[in-house]
Design an enzyme around this catalytic site. Structure first.
Site, PDB file in Angstrom:
ATOM      1  N   PHE A 162       1.860   4.666  -1.611  1.00  0.00           N
ATOM      2  CA  PHE A 162       0.775   3.769  -1.210  1.00  0.00           C
ATOM      3  C   PHE A 162       1.297   2.695  -0.264  1.00  0.00           C
ATOM      4  CE2 PHE A 162       0.039   5.159  -5.562  1.00  0.00           C
ATOM      5  CZ  PHE A 162      -1.311   5.519  -5.599  1.00  0.00           C
ATOM      6  N   ASP A 163       0.488   2.369   0.734  1.00  0.00           N
ATOM      7  CA  ASP A 163       0.664   1.109   1.449  1.00  0.00           C
ATOM      8  C   ASP A 163       0.177  -0.008   0.515  1.00  0.00           C
ATOM      9  OD1 ASP A 163       1.056  -0.751   3.536  1.00  0.00           O
ATOM     10  OD2 ASP A 163      -1.024  -0.518   4.180  1.00  0.00           O
ATOM     11  N   GLY A 164       0.534  -1.241   0.829  1.00  0.00           N
ATOM     12  CA  GLY A 164       0.151  -2.356  -0.031  1.00  0.00           C
ATOM     13  C   GLY A 164      -1.133  -3.030   0.389  1.00  0.00           C
ATOM     14  N   ASP A 276      -4.035   2.032   5.362  1.00  0.00           N
ATOM     15  CA  ASP A 276      -5.247   1.602   6.067  1.00  0.00           C
ATOM     16  C   ASP A 276      -5.092   1.616   7.575  1.00  0.00           C
ATOM     17  OD1 ASP A 276      -4.957  -1.775   6.836  1.00  0.00           O
ATOM     18  OD2 ASP A 276      -3.425  -0.745   5.656  1.00  0.00           O
TER      19      ASP A 276
END
Length: 302
Positions: A162-164, A276
Site C-alpha cells: 500500500f501507498d500511505g 493514488d
C-alpha cells in the site's frame, strides 16, 4: 449468508475484466456492438478465458480458506456487466481453473458497483475507472486494475503493498506537500506527530486484512503486507504511531523519500500494489500488478 458470518470474513468483489484477460472481446464490443459480442462469447463459451492481472491475487486469497466444511475466511464475488447468457463463459472459466467463486452478479450492461456494498465487500477491483470512482465516493475501498496478462507468481505467500497518504491515510499531508512544498510538509508532520493521521479509503480493508492475518502465526503467515511510501524521516514517525494507535500490523515499511517505487515493489514481490498517484501507478505496473486509487488531491481536476 448470515450477517455475523459476513462480518468475520474478508470479502473481495472483482469484475470479470480484472479477473480474466477479456481485451479481445471488449475491443469487439466497442468496435462491432453488443450482438457481435454476444455471438463471440457464445461461440467460445467452452474456451477458458486467459487469466488477467488480478488472477494470481484471487488464487492466493482463496487458498487462505480452510478445507470444507469449515467456513471460509475469504470470499471472492464476481461482478460483471455481461448478461447471464454471455456470462456462462466466465463461470465456465472459473470452473476450469478450480476457483471457489459461487456468488456473482450479471447486470446486462448496468453498473455493477452498487452491488459491492450489498455483498458486504471490503474491496472492489475493476477495470472501469468510473465504477471505481463511484465506489470510493460511496466509502468503499476500490482500485482500477489495468487489463493485461497475469504475471508469474513469485511465491506462495500473499503479498499486498500500500501507498500511505490518500490510500491508507487521509490526504491532508499530501495537500500540504503539493501546495506548500516538502519542507512545509515535514514541519506539518513533526508538529502533529502525536495526532493520529485520519483514515483513507483503504483503512477498512487494511483492518480486515489484519484480522485475517491474526488467524495465522506471525512467524509463518501466508500473508505479508508492506507500506511503500514517498515519506522519509522525520515524517515516518507519525505513520508508525498512527498504525500503533489503530492496532494494525504492517510487516514491512519502506520510506523511500521520493525514490521510484517499482524496483522496491519487485523486491518485495507484491501481488498487488495500491497507490493514488497516476505517475506512481505507471511506474509500478512495469514491475508488479498495480491498482490505481483515484482519491485525494492528486486526482482532483485543476
Amino acid at each position: 449468508m448470515p450477517e455475523n458470518e459476513a462480518a468475520d470474513r474478508l470479502i473481495v468483489a472483482i469484475t470479470s475484466r480484472a479477473l480474466f484477460d477479456m481485451a479481445e472481446s471488449h475491443a469487439l464490443f466497442e468496435q462491432a456492438g453488443l450482438e457481435a459480442f454476444h455471438r463471440f462469447q457464445r461461440e467460445r463459451e467452452n474456451d477458458a478465458l486467459v487469466p488477467g492481472i488480478a488472477f494470481p491475487l484471487v488464487q492466493k486469497l482463496l487458498r487462505l480458506n480452510p478445507p470444507k466444511p469449515e467456513p471460509p475466511r475469504v470470499e471472492v464475488i464476481l461482478l460483471s456487466r455481461n448478461s447471464t447468457d454471455t456470462g456462462l463463459r466466465i463461470f465456465n472459466s472459473i470452473e476450469h481453473y478450480g476457483l471457489d467463486i459461487a456468488r456473482a452478479a450479471f447486470t446486462s450492461g448496468a453498473a455493477v458497483w452498487p452491488y459491492v456494498r450489498s455483498f458486504g465487500a471490503q474491496l472492489f477491483l475493476s477495470a472501469n475507472p468510473e465504477s471505481v470512482k463511484s465506489s470510493l465516493d460511496a466509502g468503499i475501498a476500490a482500485a482500477t486494475i489495468l487489463p493485461s496478462k497475469a504475471p508469474a507468481a513469485s511465491s506462495d505467500q500473499l503479498r499486498i503493498a500500500f501507498d500511505g497518504d490518500a490510500v491508507i491515510f487521509g490526504d491532508e499531508g499530501e495537500r500540504v506537500s503539493q501546495e506548500h512544498g516538502i519542507e512545509a510538509f515535514h514541519r506539518h508532520e513533526v508538529e502533529r506527530v502525536d495526532q493520529p493521521l485520519s483514515g483513507g479509503p483503504f483503512r477498512g480493508f487494511l483492518a480486515a486484512l489484519h484480522r485475517l492475518q491474526e488467524a495465522f502465526p506471525e512467524e509463518n503467515s501466508p500473508i505479508r503486507t508492506a507500506l511503500v511510501t514517498a515519506r522519509s524521516a522525520p515524517a515516518h514517525k507519525r505513520v508508525i504511531l498512527t498504525l500503533r494507535h489503530w492496532g494494525v500490523r504492517l510487516d514491512e515499511a519502506l520510506f523511500l523519500g521520493g525514490r521510484d517505487k517499482g524496483p522496491f515493489l519487485e523486491t518485495f514481490g507484491a501481488d498487488i500494489f495500491f497507490d493514488d498517484s497516476a505517475h506512481n501507478v505507471e511506474s509500478a505496473r512495469r514491475h508488479v500488478a498495480t491498482g490505481h486509487v483515484p482519491h485525494g488531491v492528486s486526482n482532483e481536476k485543476r
